[in-house]
Scaffold this motif. Sequence first.
Motif, short mmCIF file in Angstrom:
data_model
loop_
_atom_site.label_atom_id
_atom_site.label_comp_id
_atom_site.label_asym_id
_atom_site.label_seq_id
_atom_site.Cartn_x
_atom_site.Cartn_y
_atom_site.Cartn_z
N PHE A 1 9.24 8.94 10.45
CA PHE A 1 10.11 7.95 9.82
C PHE A 1 10.44 8.37 8.39
CE2 PHE A 1 10.32 4.04 7.19
CZ PHE A 1 11.55 3.58 7.64
N GLU A 2 9.46 8.91 7.70
CA GLU A 2 9.68 9.40 6.35
C GLU A 2 9.73 10.92 6.38
OE1 GLU A 2 6.32 7.63 4.51
OE2 GLU A 2 7.35 5.74 4.09
N ASP A 3 10.07 11.52 5.24
CA ASP A 3 10.29 12.96 5.21
C ASP A 3 9.02 13.76 5.46
OD1 ASP A 3 12.93 12.51 4.67
OD2 ASP A 3 12.72 12.70 2.49
N THR A 4 7.90 13.31 4.93
CA THR A 4 6.66 14.07 5.02
C THR A 4 5.62 13.25 5.77
OG1 THR A 4 7.13 15.11 2.89
CG2 THR A 4 4.86 15.24 3.71
N PRO A 5 4.97 13.84 6.79
CA PRO A 5 3.93 13.10 7.52
C PRO A 5 2.81 12.68 6.58
CG PRO A 5 4.55 15.11 8.71
CD PRO A 5 5.20 15.19 7.35
N THR A 6 2.48 11.40 6.60
CA THR A 6 1.39 10.89 5.77
C THR A 6 0.87 9.60 6.37
OG1 THR A 6 0.77 10.24 3.52
CG2 THR A 6 2.96 9.59 4.27
N LEU A 7 -0.40 9.34 6.20
CA LEU A 7 -0.97 8.08 6.67
C LEU A 7 -0.51 6.95 5.76
CD1 LEU A 7 -4.61 9.18 7.51
CD2 LEU A 7 -2.84 8.54 9.14
N LYS A 8 -0.11 5.84 6.35
CA LYS A 8 0.35 4.69 5.59
C LYS A 8 -0.42 3.46 6.02
CE LYS A 8 4.45 5.49 7.17
NZ LYS A 8 4.21 6.51 8.23
N GLU A 9 -0.60 2.53 5.13
CA GLU A 9 -1.30 1.30 5.48
C GLU A 9 -0.48 0.51 6.49
OE1 GLU A 9 -2.18 -0.90 2.01
OE2 GLU A 9 -3.58 0.59 1.19
N ALA A 10 -1.19 -0.11 7.45
CA ALA A 10 -0.52 -0.81 8.55
C ALA A 10 -0.10 -2.21 8.12
CB ALA A 10 -1.44 -0.87 9.77
N THR A 11 0.73 -2.29 7.07
CA THR A 11 1.27 -3.57 6.63
C THR A 11 2.34 -4.03 7.62
OG1 THR A 11 2.99 -2.50 5.32
CG2 THR A 11 0.88 -2.94 4.24
N ASN A 12 2.69 -5.29 7.54
CA ASN A 12 3.74 -5.80 8.43
C ASN A 12 5.03 -5.02 8.26
OD1 ASN A 12 2.07 -7.77 9.47
ND2 ASN A 12 2.75 -9.34 8.04
N ARG A 13 5.38 -4.73 7.03
CA ARG A 13 6.62 -4.00 6.76
C ARG A 13 6.58 -2.59 7.35
NH1 ARG A 13 11.04 -3.58 3.42
NH2 ARG A 13 11.49 -1.50 2.56
N ALA A 14 5.46 -1.89 7.12
CA ALA A 14 5.35 -0.51 7.63
C ALA A 14 5.39 -0.49 9.16
CB ALA A 14 4.08 0.13 7.12
N ARG A 15 4.68 -1.42 9.77
CA ARG A 15 4.66 -1.45 11.23
C ARG A 15 6.06 -1.75 11.78
NH1 ARG A 15 1.96 -5.52 12.99
NH2 ARG A 15 1.16 -6.43 11.07
N TYR A 16 6.74 -2.72 11.18
CA TYR A 16 8.07 -3.11 11.65
C TYR A 16 9.05 -1.94 11.52
CZ TYR A 16 12.67 -5.28 11.78
OH TYR A 16 13.97 -5.58 12.07
N ARG A 17 9.05 -1.28 10.36
CA ARG A 17 10.02 -0.21 10.13
C ARG A 17 9.78 0.96 11.06
NH1 ARG A 17 10.28 1.16 3.91
NH2 ARG A 17 12.19 2.24 4.56
N ASN A 18 8.53 1.29 11.35
CA ASN A 18 8.24 2.41 12.24
C ASN A 18 8.58 2.06 13.69
OD1 ASN A 18 6.55 5.00 11.13
ND2 ASN A 18 6.39 3.24 9.76
N VAL A 19 8.30 0.84 14.10
CA VAL A 19 8.66 0.43 15.46
C VAL A 19 10.17 0.45 15.63
CG1 VAL A 19 8.65 -1.49 17.10
CG2 VAL A 19 6.56 -0.90 15.86
N GLU A 20 10.89 0.01 14.61
CA GLU A 20 12.35 0.03 14.67
C GLU A 20 12.85 1.47 14.79
OE1 GLU A 20 15.95 -2.19 12.32
OE2 GLU A 20 14.46 -1.12 11.10
N TRP A 21 12.25 2.40 14.03
CA TRP A 21 12.64 3.81 14.11
C TRP A 21 12.35 4.40 15.48
CZ3 TRP A 21 9.22 8.19 14.28
CH2 TRP A 21 9.88 9.42 14.21
N ILE A 22 11.19 4.08 16.03
CA ILE A 22 10.81 4.60 17.34
C ILE A 22 11.80 4.15 18.41
CG2 ILE A 22 9.07 4.41 19.18
CD1 ILE A 22 6.99 4.17 16.92
N SER A 23 12.32 2.94 18.29
CA SER A 23 13.22 2.41 19.31
C SER A 23 14.49 3.23 19.46
CB SER A 23 13.59 0.96 18.98
OG SER A 23 14.41 0.89 17.83
N LYS A 24 14.79 4.08 18.48
CA LYS A 24 16.01 4.90 18.52
C LYS A 24 15.73 6.35 18.90
CE LYS A 24 17.96 1.95 14.90
NZ LYS A 24 18.44 1.88 13.50
#
Length: 809
Positions: free
Chosen positions: A352-375
């Motif tokens: 989802f972002e330019d560089t692979p990195t671990l991110k905290e599983a906040t509501n915002r982070a989870r939502y944005r990644n799920v939205e990206w995966i759907s495409k």
Amino acid sequence: MSIAILDDNQLNSAEPILSEAGFGAMETSRGNLPLAALDLDVEIVGLIARVKLKQRYYNTHTQPLEATYIFPLPDRGAVRGFKMTVNGRVITGEIKERGQARREYDEAISAGKSASIVEEERPDTFTMRVGNIPPTAFAEVELELVMPLVWRAGEATFRFPLVVAPRYVPGMPLPGGQVGTGISPDTDAAPDASRISPPVLLPGFPNPVSLSIDCSIDGAGLEVQNIASSLHAITSGKSGSKHLIRINPGERVNRDFILRFQTSGAELGSSLTVIPDSDSDKEATFIMTLMPPMSAVDMRRPRDVVFVLDRSGSMQGWKMVAARRAVGRMIDSLDAIDRFEVLAFDTVIETFEDTPTLKEATNRARYRNVEWISKVEARGGTEIAPSMETALKLLSDRSRERHVVLVTDGQVGNEDQILKHVKKHNHGARVFTVGIDRAVNAGFLNRLAQETGALSELVESEDRLDEVMDSIHAMIEAPLLRQIKLGFDGATLIPDSLTPREPLTLFAGSPLQVMGRLSLNGEVRARVRAAGRSGELIEEVVASSSTSDTAFSAVWARAQLRKLEDRDVVEGHSSNRNKIIELSLKHKVLCRHTAFVAVDHSSSVEGKLLQVTQPVEQPDGWDSDGFGGGMALMSAAPQQGAYTQSGVMPPLPGSPLPRHSPASPAMYSKERKAESAAAPRKKSLLGTLTSFFSSDGFSEETEASEISEDAEVNELKILWQTLLNLLDLGSLDETLRSELEDVLEEIEAGTANTLEDLMAHLNAIAQQHGIKTDTEPAAESLEELEALAPVSLDVAFSAVLREIRRRLP
């Protein structure tokens, strides 16, 4: 006309065949494929299945036939019996060291004797050769195997694979001849690729194989309920206490046979079964089932989870939809104390972002990644190793639970290379696998999970995904028990006999089955000590029962053989080879280093041997354009000698060629045009090209490994092939196509393989046909490319593609 599946009387009264079907024939009045029928007889008692698999071959030709069939078996199944029937004579096969068995088979074939040999290529992929089948005669081979059923949360599963799906094979071609008769060339990444890649029937081919499956289920004290087959239509009934299941007529050999049933009526607890050796009262095999403790502390620990999502060409269709849903729902199950990353891979890795990195599983982070995966859409080749390396490098914090969740169909040919690669880069993380396919590569996914102390879950439909999501969620929780240690009263554990290997862990909802060997000195009972989720000590004493059923010993031998084979793979040597052969011969259980061979010495046949490799069906649920990455559909026709690629149909639209596929260079040459006249040339794109030509830019930040000069030349060949396919998509005339293919042939011959030559050729052709172009290649672009190519393959491709795009609108 259609292929008729004849009964015995019809076949025995068949008239001699005077002529053969032409090459590439889709159908004939008598059929030209040797495999006539597959019969499966399954007896399930408790949670152990005994299976007899019969393969029936018929020679429709006027000369002796050798049929080669690349077929699957359950990866945990122990093949322990083999026999051949030809012209009414039954010959029991013998298990021998693989080289010796091959010599005996080859000598028998040369002498005109009917013979057969079965060899293991992968834990779930085998090769059968049946040679010197007399004209108009049958030959039948029968394999006997035993296997444990998978049991989770009160549900038992019997899965029997029926087709070897096409697999992505990376790497550089190896010099010399191929070791098998399959369609994929052998490479440095998969030296036996030609032994695991059967030709695939063209779409629409009539059902060539008659399939019958009969199954009986005896609960052995457990009540059996809700029997269901998820992929094949069945008829069921009862005879006394046994449940009888039969597959309906007309079902096809193009997907796994999966039978599930619920168990109840008895309290299931941890159990220990001891099987004394038949020739000694001093040693025994044991099988222990450890059930999840009811009183385990439910303490959640912070987790680092990297989801690795396969988006390669073979995932097209329902599989990509199910994979996206699976990853999305697992992300939604994370808590704020967790961290995560998602890697979507084909021939490149995207996040989802330019560089692979671990991110905290906040509501915002989870939502944005799920939205990206759907495409995310399917494309490209299945380059698992780089994505796994990237994922494992992110999991360095040993104070947290560290998991990789690989969601894929597992259709790769370089399983050993990937296993070794994961071992090299892994430092204690668990690799859970979620296999999504109706002909899934279960052997590889189970090996990868077991090597890291994790679990594998297989999903054959979107509906099944909904049913098992709770189980998948439980997989990525912390284990209920870890650091499990076994001690025995009345026996001593024989060193290095335990499977799976330590350290042992137990997860919620999934019993742990442990097997090994004991030296006996009294009444046996086991003492279990383990750490719970919060570190509390868990202890349990398990009394034993005994049985003389050798099926249990065969199941242990199979697991032990695979453990030793995988140890040699990950350690990069074959120090266990002699131990493996000795164990295989002692227990008469097939492995990679042995083979079953049967020879009929009673008579001989005369005539030139006709050799045919049996094509397999296109796997059910695969989109036709899912055959990418060097995987080709094949026409069905007998040939003399080893099976060649002359019947290859190129990959279909939407299935990107892999960057490293050695199968690609020969696939679009001029001589293939005439052979595929009945099937128009199809087009295929690299996954990277798909991204580049569908957007205004191309990412130059994707990390790639160093490549050699020879590898660079090979990559450019594949680039040019892909360019030809791109041009083929437009309204270009036949003359231009022909000229472009002439350039390709020069590249393949090595006479125009520098970057400057390639750009100059393209420039000249474009000018000749009035396509807008500059007067000469941009020197600075070429210099930049030459400088970058040895460092980053993706950046090199980016520069080439940008230049091509600038020249050809």
